[in-house]
Design a protein around this motif. Structure first.
Motif, PDB file in Angstrom:
ATOM      1  N   LEU A 184     -11.713  59.619  18.338  1.00 61.60           N
ATOM      2  CA  LEU A 184     -10.416  59.671  19.001  1.00 61.60           C
ATOM      3  C   LEU A 184     -10.538  59.936  20.498  1.00 61.60           C
ATOM      4  N   ALA A 185     -11.767  59.991  20.985  1.00 56.27           N
ATOM      5  CA  ALA A 185     -11.983  60.386  22.379  1.00 56.27           C
ATOM      6  C   ALA A 185     -11.415  59.389  23.379  1.00 56.27           C
ATOM      7  N   GLY A 186     -11.229  58.141  22.978  1.00 58.12           N
ATOM      8  CA  GLY A 186     -10.684  57.154  23.906  1.00 58.12           C
ATOM      9  C   GLY A 186      -9.185  57.241  24.077  1.00 58.12           C
ATOM     10  N   MET A 187      -8.545  58.125  23.335  1.00 62.36           N
ATOM     11  CA  MET A 187      -7.090  58.256  23.401  1.00 62.36           C
ATOM     12  C   MET A 187      -6.692  59.224  24.513  1.00 62.36           C
ATOM     13  N   LYS A 188      -5.658  58.889  25.249  1.00 61.19           N
ATOM     14  CA  LYS A 188      -5.192  59.728  26.346  1.00 61.19           C
ATOM     15  C   LYS A 188      -3.964  60.514  25.922  1.00 61.19           C
ATOM     16  N   VAL A 189      -3.955  61.794  26.221  1.00 59.18           N
ATOM     17  CA  VAL A 189      -2.812  62.644  25.891  1.00 59.18           C
ATOM     18  C   VAL A 189      -1.783  62.559  27.013  1.00 59.18           C
ATOM     19  N   VAL A 190      -0.532  62.310  26.625  1.00 56.62           N
ATOM     20  CA  VAL A 190       0.579  62.279  27.577  1.00 56.62           C
ATOM     21  C   VAL A 190       1.598  63.310  27.115  1.00 56.62           C
ATOM     22  N   CYS A 191       1.792  64.336  27.910  1.00 56.60           N
ATOM     23  CA  CYS A 191       2.749  65.390  27.598  1.00 56.60           C
ATOM     24  C   CYS A 191       4.059  65.080  28.322  1.00 56.60           C
ATOM     25  N   LEU A 192       5.094  64.724  27.544  1.00 59.14           N
ATOM     26  CA  LEU A 192       6.376  64.350  28.143  1.00 59.14           C
ATOM     27  C   LEU A 192       7.287  65.566  28.263  1.00 59.14           C
ATOM     28  N   PRO A 193       7.701  65.912  29.470  1.00 58.07           N
ATOM     29  CA  PRO A 193       8.639  67.022  29.612  1.00 58.07           C
ATOM     30  C   PRO A 193      10.010  66.627  29.071  1.00 58.07           C
ATOM     31  N   GLY A 194      10.657  67.562  28.398  1.00 53.99           N
ATOM     32  CA  GLY A 194      12.006  67.313  27.917  1.00 53.99           C
ATOM     33  C   GLY A 194      12.108  66.878  26.480  1.00 53.99           C
TER      34      GLY A 194
ATOM     35  N   PRO B  61       4.998  61.942  33.734  1.00 54.06           N
ATOM     36  CA  PRO B  61       3.908  61.386  32.923  1.00 54.06           C
ATOM     37  C   PRO B  61       4.278  60.117  32.176  1.00 54.06           C
ATOM     38  N   TRP B  62       5.568  59.808  32.059  1.00 49.44           N
ATOM     39  CA  TRP B  62       5.967  58.556  31.407  1.00 49.44           C
ATOM     40  C   TRP B  62       5.371  57.347  32.118  1.00 49.44           C
ATOM     41  N   ARG B  63       4.945  57.493  33.353  1.00 51.93           N
ATOM     42  CA  ARG B  63       4.343  56.371  34.082  1.00 51.93           C
ATOM     43  C   ARG B  63       3.000  55.975  33.469  1.00 51.93           C
ATOM     44  N   ASP B  64       2.387  56.863  32.669  1.00 49.82           N
ATOM     45  CA  ASP B  64       1.168  56.507  31.938  1.00 49.82           C
ATOM     46  C   ASP B  64       1.479  55.734  30.661  1.00 49.82           C
ATOM     47  N   LEU B  65       2.757  55.651  30.316  1.00 50.67           N
ATOM     48  CA  LEU B  65       3.169  55.001  29.079  1.00 50.67           C
ATOM     49  C   LEU B  65       3.893  53.685  29.307  1.00 50.67           C
ATOM     50  N   PHE B  66       4.761  53.671  30.300  1.00 49.75           N
ATOM     51  CA  PHE B  66       5.686  52.556  30.468  1.00 49.75           C
ATOM     52  C   PHE B  66       5.493  51.871  31.817  1.00 49.75           C
ATOM     53  N   SER B  67       5.867  50.625  31.877  1.00 48.47           N
ATOM     54  CA  SER B  67       5.794  49.866  33.119  1.00 48.47           C
ATOM     55  C   SER B  67       7.085  50.048  33.916  1.00 48.47           C
TER      56      SER B  67
END
Length: 344
Positions: A263-273, A48-54
């Protein structure tokens, strides 16, 4: 050799590996399936980090100085010397002040990760199909977990109630509770207090995110940089999804109320670890420059190598090496924020 390849493929299609076990064909026959299993297992692990970082590509192993952005220093529109990011008014017949260019940079260096593994004749003879699939799957999954762990370490290394994350080029940790000042330019992008993830605290942290300043003193709000990602551990995922949900609320047996969730426009990213089950983060879109994962020559999946089958005649093994090369580094501190929840 096309003829050699055709012969080994015929062995595979017949399902007969007995001949291969008495020749140098065994590693060749296994390598295709093994490589496929490693790559499939690697891809099957959520990243899921791919939704955060380039992501980017490096071709050199030497430490590199990465320019993560430029900024322009100018006196503000009132002619003051503060760095507001705004341009001064030029009166009729007046002179244009010279802008001063500055740069943000980070350092990065590729690192190799990997291991060797082998298939013995005995393993293959006693349970070939199961061994071909299971061992490479474990290898591929382990490599994906290692990459995920490295991403999390960028955020959580050196974690305390005042700092967290890797050390950046300015000598400070990625996250700091110390406030930004024009003199020392501490990051001021971390809160440490009894701040469990709830609507009130999330809205307050979004406001603080907007007040974070870059090296030139320009706030995120002024630059139009917004917190669009809510980053949480698995323990907070359901809570986070509820907070950003825009679903209708049933308040009675016959009453349904709906309201627009800000807050509906915010995306939840659950990072494992993530090591903490209570800490949470805010981040901007990756296009705003949050962090980056660099892969050697752009290879985002692990590579598989097979030992020369004639290299060692003392054993009846097919030996493989799995390798992946990357580096993880932050691009800008002001595009991310950490909340260290100290609630007991």
């Amino acid at each position: 050799d096309p003829a050699e390849f055709e012969r080994t493929m015929q062995l595979v299609e017949r399902g007969s590996f007995r001949e291969a076990m008495h020749s140098d064909d065994l590693p060749i026959i296994l390598s295709g399936q093994t490589d496929l299993h490693v790559r499939d297992a690697f891809a099957a692990v959520a990243q899921p980090w791919r939704d955060l970082f380039s992501t980017t590509s490096f071709s050199r192993f030497a430490q590199q100085k990465i320019h993560s952005g430029l900024y322009v220093e100018v006196d503000d529109e009132k002619g003051a010397t503060s760095l507001s990011g705004r341009y001064p008014l030029v009166p009729e017949g007046g002179r244009y002040d010279e802008a001063r260019l500055g740069e943000y940079y980070v350092t990065a260096q590729l690192a190799k990760y990997g291991a060797t593994f082998r298939f013995t004749m005995e393993m293959l003879n006693d349970g070939l199909q199961a061994q071909i699939a299971r061992l490479p799957q474990l290898v591929g999954r382990g490599m994906a977990m290692t990459l995920n762990y490295d991403v999390v370490q960028m955020l959580e290394a050196n974690a305390s109630t005042s700092v967290s994350g890797v050390t950046m080029a300015d000598g400070y940790n990625l996250f700091e509770t110390a406030a930004w000042t024009a003199k020392d330019k501490h990051h001021g992008n971390m809160s440490s207090d009894a701040l469990p993830l709830n609507k009130t605290n999330l809205e307050a942290q979004v406001v603080l995110f907007g007040q974070q300043k870059d090296d030139a003193g320009v706030t995120n709000a002024e630059a139009g940089i917004k917190a669009t990602r809510l980053v949480v551990p698995q323990a907070l995922e359901i809570t986070a999804l509820k907070l950003v949900s825009n679903a209708a609320l049933i308040t009675g047996s016959d009453t349904i109320t709906t309201s627009e969730n800000v807050l509906a426009g915010m995306k939840v990213v659950c990072l494992p670890g993530l090591s903490s089950s209570v800490d949470w983060f805010l981040a901007a879109d990756a296009s705003m420059g949050t962090a980056e994962v660099a892969f050697w020559n752009g290879m985002q999946s692990p590579e598989l190598f097979v030992q020369n089958p004639m290299a060692d005649l003392t054993v009846d093994d097919a030996i493989y090496k799995v390798r992946h090369v990357w580096d993880v580094y932050p691009l800008a501190y002001w595009t991310m924020r950490k909340v260290d929840d100290t609630t007991t």
